[in-house]
Design a protein around this motif. Sequence first.
Motif, PDB file in Angstrom:
ATOM      1  N   HIS A  22     -93.716  -7.811  77.489  1.00 22.40           N
ATOM      2  CA  HIS A  22     -94.806  -7.489  76.568  1.00 22.40           C
ATOM      3  C   HIS A  22     -94.219  -7.154  75.203  1.00 22.40           C
ATOM      4  N   THR A  23     -94.614  -7.920  74.195  1.00 24.07           N
ATOM      5  CA  THR A  23     -94.173  -7.658  72.829  1.00 24.07           C
ATOM      6  C   THR A  23     -95.353  -7.781  71.878  1.00 24.07           C
ATOM      7  N   ILE A  24     -95.208  -7.116  70.732  1.00 19.73           N
ATOM      8  CA  ILE A  24     -96.195  -7.244  69.655  1.00 19.73           C
ATOM      9  C   ILE A  24     -95.411  -7.536  68.380  1.00 19.73           C
ATOM     10  N   MET A  25     -95.774  -8.611  67.703  1.00 25.63           N
ATOM     11  CA  MET A  25     -95.164  -8.923  66.420  1.00 25.63           C
ATOM     12  C   MET A  25     -96.279  -8.951  65.375  1.00 25.63           C
ATOM     13  N   VAL A  26     -96.101  -8.178  64.313  1.00 20.29           N
ATOM     14  CA  VAL A  26     -97.106  -8.091  63.264  1.00 20.29           C
ATOM     15  C   VAL A  26     -96.474  -8.546  61.955  1.00 20.29           C
ATOM     16  N   GLU A  27     -97.093  -9.536  61.320  1.00 17.33           N
ATOM     17  CA  GLU A  27     -96.632 -10.030  60.033  1.00 17.33           C
ATOM     18  C   GLU A  27     -97.625  -9.594  58.958  1.00 17.33           C
ATOM     19  N   ASN A  28     -97.187  -8.712  58.067  1.00 18.41           N
ATOM     20  CA  ASN A  28     -97.999  -8.259  56.930  1.00 18.41           C
ATOM     21  C   ASN A  28     -99.383  -7.737  57.333  1.00 18.41           C
ATOM     22  N   ARG A  29     -99.488  -7.181  58.532  1.00 19.25           N
ATOM     23  CA  ARG A  29    -100.740  -6.636  59.064  1.00 19.25           C
ATOM     24  C   ARG A  29    -101.851  -7.670  59.169  1.00 19.25           C
ATOM     25  N   GLU A  30    -101.529  -8.965  58.997  1.00 17.44           N
ATOM     26  CA  GLU A  30    -102.564  -9.990  58.985  1.00 17.44           C
ATOM     27  C   GLU A  30    -102.389 -11.072  60.040  1.00 17.44           C
ATOM     28  N   HIS A  31    -101.239 -11.140  60.672  1.00 12.82           N
ATOM     29  CA  HIS A  31    -100.974 -12.145  61.705  1.00 12.82           C
ATOM     30  C   HIS A  31    -100.279 -11.421  62.847  1.00 12.82           C
ATOM     31  N   ILE A  32    -100.910 -11.385  64.010  1.00 10.51           N
ATOM     32  CA  ILE A  32    -100.403 -10.620  65.145  1.00 10.51           C
ATOM     33  C   ILE A  32    -100.172 -11.560  66.315  1.00 10.51           C
ATOM     34  N   ILE A  33     -99.009 -11.432  66.951  1.00  8.61           N
ATOM     35  CA  ILE A  33     -98.694 -12.188  68.159  1.00  8.61           C
ATOM     36  C   ILE A  33     -98.415 -11.173  69.265  1.00  8.61           C
ATOM     37  N   VAL A  34     -99.130 -11.290  70.364  1.00  8.07           N
ATOM     38  CA  VAL A  34     -98.954 -10.392  71.497  1.00  8.07           C
ATOM     39  C   VAL A  34     -98.546 -11.240  72.691  1.00  8.07           C
ATOM     40  N   THR A  35     -97.461 -10.840  73.379  1.00  4.72           N
ATOM     41  CA  THR A  35     -97.062 -11.511  74.607  1.00  4.72           C
ATOM     42  C   THR A  35     -97.235 -10.546  75.778  1.00  4.72           C
ATOM     43  N   GLY A  36     -97.199 -11.088  76.979  1.00  8.62           N
ATOM     44  CA  GLY A  36     -97.433 -10.276  78.166  1.00  8.62           C
ATOM     45  C   GLY A  36     -98.913  -9.995  78.361  1.00  8.62           C
ATOM     46  N   VAL A  37     -99.764 -10.861  77.799  1.00  7.09           N
ATOM     47  CA  VAL A  37    -101.221 -10.703  77.907  1.00  7.09           C
ATOM     48  C   VAL A  37    -101.683 -11.240  79.256  1.00  7.09           C
ATOM     49  N   GLN A  38    -102.411 -10.406  79.987  1.00  9.98           N
ATOM     50  CA  GLN A  38    -102.949 -10.806  81.289  1.00  9.98           C
ATOM     51  C   GLN A  38    -104.417 -11.199  81.199  1.00  9.98           C
ATOM     52  N   ASP A  39    -105.167 -10.554  80.298  1.00  9.20           N
ATOM     53  CA  ASP A  39    -106.596 -10.818  80.176  1.00  9.20           C
ATOM     54  C   ASP A  39    -107.118 -10.251  78.866  1.00  9.20           C
ATOM     55  N   VAL A  40    -108.289 -10.721  78.455  1.00  5.35           N
ATOM     56  CA  VAL A  40    -108.986 -10.195  77.287  1.00  5.35           C
ATOM     57  C   VAL A  40    -110.216  -9.464  77.803  1.00  5.35           C
ATOM     58  N   GLU A  41    -110.279  -8.155  77.565  1.00  4.93           N
ATOM     59  CA  GLU A  41    -111.436  -7.351  78.014  1.00  4.93           C
ATOM     60  C   GLU A  41    -112.641  -7.610  77.117  1.00  4.93           C
ATOM     61  N   SER A  42    -112.419  -7.568  75.784  1.00 12.34           N
ATOM     62  CA  SER A  42    -113.504  -7.789  74.832  1.00 12.34           C
ATOM     63  C   SER A  42    -112.902  -8.114  73.472  1.00 12.34           C
ATOM     64  N   PHE A  43    -113.728  -8.738  72.630  1.00 11.33           N
ATOM     65  CA  PHE A  43    -113.277  -8.991  71.265  1.00 11.33           C
ATOM     66  C   PHE A  43    -114.466  -9.189  70.340  1.00 11.33           C
ATOM     67  N   ASN A  44    -114.280  -8.791  69.100  1.00 16.06           N
ATOM     68  CA  ASN A  44    -115.185  -9.087  68.001  1.00 16.06           C
ATOM     69  C   ASN A  44    -114.366  -8.969  66.720  1.00 16.06           C
ATOM     70  N   GLU A  45    -114.979  -9.071  65.563  1.00 16.02           N
ATOM     71  CA  GLU A  45    -114.230  -9.056  64.305  1.00 16.02           C
ATOM     72  C   GLU A  45    -113.559  -7.722  64.011  1.00 16.02           C
ATOM     73  N   ALA A  46    -114.003  -6.646  64.672  1.00 12.37           N
ATOM     74  CA  ALA A  46    -113.467  -5.312  64.386  1.00 12.37           C
ATOM     75  C   ALA A  46    -112.543  -4.776  65.482  1.00 12.37           C
ATOM     76  N   GLU A  47    -112.591  -5.360  66.689  1.00 11.69           N
ATOM     77  CA  GLU A  47    -111.817  -4.791  67.790  1.00 11.69           C
ATOM     78  C   GLU A  47    -111.525  -5.842  68.856  1.00 11.69           C
ATOM     79  N   VAL A  48    -110.263  -5.865  69.308  1.00 10.00           N
ATOM     80  CA  VAL A  48    -109.853  -6.752  70.396  1.00 10.00           C
ATOM     81  C   VAL A  48    -109.184  -5.878  71.448  1.00 10.00           C
ATOM     82  N   THR A  49    -109.651  -5.951  72.689  1.00  6.02           N
ATOM     83  CA  THR A  49    -109.075  -5.167  73.777  1.00  6.02           C
ATOM     84  C   THR A  49    -108.468  -6.121  74.798  1.00  6.02           C
TER      85      THR A  49
END
Length: 104
Positions: A22-49
């Motif tokens: 599981h890693t998180i890479m953030v570029e300039n707070r505008e491009h995010i890459i997350v690895t080790g993702v098993q599922d997406v609980e919810s998402f919208n423009e303000a919040e991703v779980t």
Amino acid sequence: MTPLRELEPGDKHPTPIIGRTHTIMVENREHIIVTGVQDVESFNEAEVTLVTEGGVLTLIGQGMHIVKLSLEEGQLVLDGLMEAMEYAQQRQEGRRGLFSRMMR
């Protein structure tokens, strides 16, 4: 640490080839890459779980949208302005995420 494959010409980001680190890479707070993702609980423009190898992760921001999601690779790529991130306890037993429910 998970070994990464060699970058090919035109590749923007390396992809894990084995394991589910599981890693998180953030570029300039505008491009995010997350690895080790098993599922997406919810998402919208303000919040991703997400359910990750490291626990339940909530990303909070503005104008967020999913660029790429591959549960097979365990990777999520997200664009938008990230303001905060927070880990929570693992989700409750028996509860399934949004994409797990859609893909049954």
